[in-house]
Design a protein around this motif. Structure first.
Motif, mmCIF file in Angstrom:
data_model
loop_
_atom_site.group_PDB
_atom_site.id
_atom_site.type_symbol
_atom_site.label_atom_id
_atom_site.label_comp_id
_atom_site.label_asym_id
_atom_site.label_seq_id
_atom_site.Cartn_x
_atom_site.Cartn_y
_atom_site.Cartn_z
ATOM 1 N N ALA A 1 2.430 33.268 33.139
ATOM 2 C CA ALA A 1 2.720 33.966 34.496
ATOM 3 C C ALA A 1 2.302 35.346 34.143
ATOM 4 O O ALA A 1 1.561 35.995 35.093
ATOM 5 C CB ALA A 1 4.504 33.972 34.765
ATOM 6 N N ASP A 2 2.416 36.122 33.079
ATOM 7 C CA ASP A 2 1.949 37.342 32.853
ATOM 8 C C ASP A 2 0.447 37.303 32.929
ATOM 9 O O ASP A 2 -0.203 38.506 33.661
ATOM 10 C CB ASP A 2 2.398 38.115 31.358
ATOM 11 C CG ASP A 2 4.065 38.272 31.218
ATOM 12 O OD1 ASP A 2 4.529 38.079 32.377
ATOM 13 O OD2 ASP A 2 4.404 38.260 30.216
ATOM 14 N N ALA A 3 -0.165 36.443 32.356
ATOM 15 C CA ALA A 3 -1.630 36.353 32.269
ATOM 16 C C ALA A 3 -2.148 36.233 33.662
ATOM 17 O O ALA A 3 -3.263 36.913 34.052
ATOM 18 C CB ALA A 3 -2.166 35.228 31.348
ATOM 19 N N LEU A 4 -1.587 35.635 34.536
ATOM 20 C CA LEU A 4 -1.894 35.602 35.887
ATOM 21 C C LEU A 4 -1.715 36.643 36.816
ATOM 22 O O LEU A 4 -1.982 36.742 38.031
ATOM 23 C CB LEU A 4 -1.329 34.211 36.500
ATOM 24 C CG LEU A 4 -1.917 32.866 35.958
ATOM 25 C CD1 LEU A 4 -0.873 31.718 36.458
ATOM 26 C CD2 LEU A 4 -3.097 32.508 36.318
ATOM 27 N N PRO B 1 -8.989 34.759 19.320
ATOM 28 C CA PRO B 1 -8.110 35.711 18.514
ATOM 29 C C PRO B 1 -6.827 35.718 18.365
ATOM 30 O O PRO B 1 -6.015 36.016 17.741
ATOM 31 C CB PRO B 1 -8.895 36.794 18.318
ATOM 32 C CG PRO B 1 -9.698 36.650 19.458
ATOM 33 C CD PRO B 1 -10.142 35.139 19.871
ATOM 34 N N SER B 2 -6.437 35.297 19.907
ATOM 35 C CA SER B 2 -4.871 35.411 19.985
ATOM 36 C C SER B 2 -4.345 34.582 21.123
ATOM 37 O O SER B 2 -5.479 34.056 21.983
ATOM 38 C CB SER B 2 -4.429 37.078 20.212
ATOM 39 O OG SER B 2 -4.985 37.255 21.471
ATOM 40 N N ASP B 3 -3.282 34.459 21.595
ATOM 41 C CA ASP B 3 -2.871 33.865 22.560
ATOM 42 C C ASP B 3 -3.465 34.517 23.839
ATOM 43 O O ASP B 3 -3.689 35.636 24.066
ATOM 44 C CB ASP B 3 -1.384 33.489 22.651
ATOM 45 C CG ASP B 3 -0.874 32.467 21.850
ATOM 46 O OD1 ASP B 3 -1.856 31.680 21.249
ATOM 47 O OD2 ASP B 3 0.244 32.432 21.506
ATOM 48 N N VAL B 4 -3.412 33.746 25.199
ATOM 49 C CA VAL B 4 -3.673 34.525 26.394
ATOM 50 C C VAL B 4 -2.661 35.343 26.993
ATOM 51 O O VAL B 4 -1.570 34.760 27.011
ATOM 52 C CB VAL B 4 -4.043 33.127 27.561
ATOM 53 C CG1 VAL B 4 -4.479 33.682 28.772
ATOM 54 C CG2 VAL B 4 -5.260 32.209 26.941
ATOM 55 N N HIS B 5 -2.979 36.487 27.193
ATOM 56 C CA HIS B 5 -2.187 37.474 27.566
ATOM 57 C C HIS B 5 -2.647 38.096 29.039
ATOM 58 O O HIS B 5 -1.607 38.760 29.548
ATOM 59 C CB HIS B 5 -1.930 38.784 26.624
ATOM 60 C CG HIS B 5 -0.998 38.428 25.370
ATOM 61 N ND1 HIS B 5 -1.341 37.890 23.993
ATOM 62 C CD2 HIS B 5 0.326 38.128 25.214
ATOM 63 C CE1 HIS B 5 -0.615 37.770 23.523
ATOM 64 N NE2 HIS B 5 0.583 37.652 24.072
ATOM 65 N N ASP B 6 -3.847 37.928 29.322
ATOM 66 C CA ASP B 6 -4.393 38.678 30.525
ATOM 67 C C ASP B 6 -5.324 37.752 31.140
ATOM 68 O O ASP B 6 -5.878 36.917 30.843
ATOM 69 C CB ASP B 6 -4.813 39.901 30.240
ATOM 70 C CG ASP B 6 -5.901 39.920 29.015
ATOM 71 O OD1 ASP B 6 -6.595 38.793 28.849
ATOM 72 O OD2 ASP B 6 -5.967 40.720 28.079
ATOM 73 N N VAL B 7 -5.660 38.364 32.360
ATOM 74 C CA VAL B 7 -6.691 37.513 33.359
ATOM 75 C C VAL B 7 -7.951 37.555 32.716
ATOM 76 O O VAL B 7 -8.763 36.408 32.517
ATOM 77 C CB VAL B 7 -6.624 38.238 34.500
ATOM 78 C CG1 VAL B 7 -7.973 37.692 35.460
ATOM 79 C CG2 VAL B 7 -5.450 37.885 35.503
ATOM 80 N N ALA B 8 -8.392 38.438 31.941
ATOM 81 C CA ALA B 8 -9.542 38.549 31.324
ATOM 82 C C ALA B 8 -9.880 37.424 30.231
ATOM 83 O O ALA B 8 -11.025 36.947 30.300
ATOM 84 C CB ALA B 8 -9.874 40.133 30.595
ATOM 85 N N THR B 9 -8.826 37.199 29.509
ATOM 86 C CA THR B 9 -8.912 36.281 28.333
ATOM 87 C C THR B 9 -9.012 34.726 29.136
ATOM 88 O O THR B 9 -9.617 33.963 28.765
ATOM 89 C CB THR B 9 -7.635 36.046 27.425
ATOM 90 O OG1 THR B 9 -7.516 37.504 27.105
ATOM 91 C CG2 THR B 9 -8.001 35.303 26.315
ATOM 92 N N LEU B 10 -8.301 34.636 30.112
ATOM 93 C CA LEU B 10 -8.144 33.355 31.070
ATOM 94 C C LEU B 10 -9.802 33.116 31.982
ATOM 95 O O LEU B 10 -10.168 32.121 31.802
ATOM 96 C CB LEU B 10 -7.308 33.225 32.004
ATOM 97 C CG LEU B 10 -6.483 32.123 32.473
ATOM 98 C CD1 LEU B 10 -6.184 31.211 31.271
ATOM 99 C CD2 LEU B 10 -5.374 32.370 33.435
ATOM 100 N N ARG B 11 -10.316 34.375 32.004
ATOM 101 C CA ARG B 11 -11.522 33.962 32.709
ATOM 102 C C ARG B 11 -12.649 33.734 31.483
ATOM 103 O O ARG B 11 -13.539 32.850 31.816
ATOM 104 C CB ARG B 11 -12.088 35.471 33.117
ATOM 105 C CG ARG B 11 -11.288 35.626 34.620
ATOM 106 C CD ARG B 11 -11.930 36.932 35.255
ATOM 107 N NE ARG B 11 -12.988 36.282 36.081
ATOM 108 C CZ ARG B 11 -13.946 37.043 36.777
ATOM 109 N NH1 ARG B 11 -13.848 38.383 36.415
ATOM 110 N NH2 ARG B 11 -14.749 36.322 37.619
#
Lengths: 312, 356
Positions: B53-56, B338-348
């Motif tokens: 939810a944070d990542a989104l 390198p890490s879990d998804v925390h933000d929109v950028a990683t999700l993209r």
């Protein structure tokens, strides 16, 4: 702590964790570690397909106990699986429904009973485990608990049933199971995780839920997939190697360093959030899950247990 | 067909697989990829970690689509399945009047069915999916499936209630007065009495009352179940199996493919997350380098390389064995991040990897 003493301190060990953390591997490893101290071990799998038994090279596994490992000097592992549906049919059979229990299963009435009494199947599986605790000659009973997000739901079932069915045989069954769950000498939960962010978060949540809501004592946490320590990753690849080889060496070293740093961070976080001892099992890079692999993991488990402080 | 074409053309994408393999993240990335292609996409998540939810970029998800703002030409919306609220809405839709709604919602057996019954979450995920699909608001609905040991729970879920309703004994329970069946009913009555003794009379009364109250709604539920099952089997729907290269999760994935095949369905795509990056050198050369470097300053590098090569080879072998079970499925490998998804950028980044 001496492994023999460790496995003697709680007769039933319920191994629980979310999917993908290697819960069955952890159960099989503990079973082997216990058997190697000369104990007879009953490895119980709940529902679904058997995952731990094949690691010992055993083909199938049924409702009846089957020997899957036997040591010359006395240690052995038996395995059996408990399915919720069979546990329910069996229990109804013992409570006045002998002749029609199977037909009830076929007709779907059993589904209505199970729906009307949430948690009944989980309770009866735990009831079966409690019966095994009393009947089985095994020194240690290791339960590979249901996977997915259901560990807490599974262990909470007796409380739910006790509160809905206030009298009668079900209530008594729930009370007896709770008595076992509340006695650390009889039963403990061991939670499994990986040294990564999400699995660690889930372990912490599950641990508090089990202690607070179920009042079931926790044994050490099992952390799977620990990268062995490796010093000197900052070294420069020898100049005489081909460019591609140097690149690969640098990439592999950087990845290993990053993952090790992440692991250290997560292990520290776990240690801070949960005052539990940890049994650490190494990541095996050349893993083919089988007895040889399990032997190596059991060695690591024993080593880890040896270094534990005694627990009350 | 590749993953991009799937995301571009399908109306429904069901992401399935065991827990702990990044299924929710993959579902969100698929919907984001669709939005990047200009489609209107909604993703139904099941109990996402807060970080998603944070990542989104939103504080919390709820049972109705929340629009996620971002630099995409299409629309991206996400929601978190609320099983009970969705079930209540289904009852409202099928009920004859408010009184029937109230009587059902207040019934304890119904509360058990709508909250605690295994399969209910799958059932409501399918309901939500069908609901969003038929609303016409979305070009693509992506659904994350609940973590489950039973691979086909999701496909069997729409029949959950109709199976109870089809039950012959249930029919006897709700019609105790019908003349021709009087003898049979006496038998049913005796079953009910025995049941009451075991599980308690209240429990049985609640169940009977539930089924009696439910009368008149069976047809609506059955038609809906048939329609949703038809949607799941339709060409506009794609099943995407999400896995990780760990031996235990891949054996679950293999089992899942087999079960899907037995049901006459197939996975259109397989996404394997957490793959180690490819090396240029062979596994034999990596092993040789470890030997060559063993006594020098770069010994640790040799070990890291050989470990990496061995682990990657094992992963490849297992993934290969999996795709052989689904020769027609598109395989996408997503590298270990390198890490879990925390933000929109990683999700993209993941969305781009899926559609490159």
């Amino acid at each position: 702590m001496d492994p023999g003493q460790f496995f003697a301190s709680s007769r039933v060990l319920i191994v629980a964790g979310k999917g993908g953390v290697g819960k069955s591997t952890a159960s099989a490893t503990l079973a082997l570690a216990a058997a190697r101290t000369g104990l007879s071990v009953l490895l119980v799998e709940v529902a679904g397909r058997s995952a731990a038994a094949p690691m010992f090279g055993a083909d199938t596994q049924g409702y009846e106990a089957t020997v899957i490992y036997d040591e010359a000097d006395g240690g052995s592992i038996y395995t059996r699986s408990i399915t919720p549906d069979l546990a329910l049919v069996e229990w109804l059979g013992n409570h006045g429904f002998k002749t029609i229990a199977k037909r009830m299963a076929k007709s779907g009435l059993l589904e209505i009973v199970a729906t009307a009494t949430p948690g009944i199947k989980d309770l009866l599986v735990l009831g079966r485990i409690k019966a095994l605790e009393q009947e089985s000659p095994a020194d240690v009973i290791i339960v590979d608990a249901p996977a997915a997000g259901h560990a807490v739901q599974f262990l909470r079932a007796p409380i739910g049933v006790r509160d809905t069915a206030r009298t009668g045989v079900l209530n008594r069954q729930a009370a007896e199971v709770l008595e076992m769950l509340h006695d650390p000498a009889r039963c403990r939960a061991m939670l499994v995780t990986l040294p990564e962010e999400t699995p660690v978060n889930e372990l912490i949540e599950t641990a508090f839920a089990i202690e607070d809501e179920v009042e079931l004592a926790l044994g050490p946490a099992i952390v799977n997939g620990i990268l062995p320590a490796l010093d000197g990753l900052d070294a420069v690849p020898p100049a005489e190697l081909a460019q591609a080889e140097r690149d690969d060496l640098r990439m592999a070293a950087a990845l290993r360093r990053d993952r090790a740093a992440l692991q250290t961070e997560q292990l520290e976080r776990l240690g801070t959030a949960l005052p539990l001892a940890q049994i650490r099992l190494p990541q095996r890079f050349r893993a083919q899950l089988g007895l040889v692999e399990l032997q190596a993991l059991a060695d690591a488990a024993v080593e880890s247990i040896d270094s534990l402080e005694a627990w009350a | 067909m590749n993953m991009r074409a799937l995301i571009e053309s399908r109306e429904v994408i069901v992401c399935c697989g065991t827990g702990g393999v990044g299924k929710t993240t993959t579902s969100a990335a698929v919907a984001m990829a669709a939005a990047s292609m200009g489609r209107h996409a909604a993703v139904v998540t099941i109990d996402p970690a807060k970080r998603l939810a944070d990542a989104l970029g939103i504080d919390a998800l709820h049972n109705d689509p929340t629009i996620i703002d971002g630099p995409w030409p299409g629309t991206l919306a996400a929601l978190m399945l609320d099983t009970k609220a969705t079930f209540d809405a289904v009852v409202r839709r099928h009920a004859a009047d408010d009184e029937q709604v109230d009587r059902i919602l207040d019934n304890r057996f119904y509360v058990n069915v709508s909250t605690g019954l295994s399969g209910t979450q799958d059932y409501m995920a399918v309901e939500k999916l069908a609901d969003l699909h038929s609303s016409g608001d979305w070009d693509l609905v992506v659904v994350d499936t609940p973590p489950t040991r039973d691979a086909l729970a999701f496909l069997e879920a729409p029949k959950l209630l109709t199976r109870l309703l089809d039950n012959a004994i249930y029919k006897l329970l709700i019609s105790p007065q019908q003349g021709v069946l009087r003898a049979v009913n006496r038998a049913a009555g005796s079953v009910v009495r025995q049941l009451s003794r075991v599980v308690g009379a209240d429990v049985v009364d609640d169940a009977i009352e539930f089924f009696q109250t439910f009368q008149g709604m069976e047809e609506g539920f059955k038609e809906r179940a048939d329609a949703t099952l038809a949607l799941l089997g339709d060409d506009a729907t794609a099943f995407v199996l999400v896995a990780s290269p760990r031996a235990d999760t891949l054996s679950e994935a293999t089992y899942f493919l087999d079960r899907l095949g037995n049901a006459g369905l197939s996975a259109a795509a397989v996404v394997v997350n957490r793959m180690l990056p490819d090396l240029t050198v062979s596994i034999d050369r990596a092993e040789a380098l470890r030997g060559e470097l063993a006594d020098g300053d770069a010994a640790a590098l040799g070990i890291a390389l050989a470990d990496h090569a061995a682990a990657a080879a094992g992963d490849d072998e297992r993934v290969q064995a999996l795709v052989e079970r689904a020769p027609d499925a598109v395989l996408t490998r997503v590298p270990l991040l390198p890490s879990d998804v925390h933000d929109v950028a990683t999700l993209r980044t993941i969305a781009n990897l899926l559609t490159r």
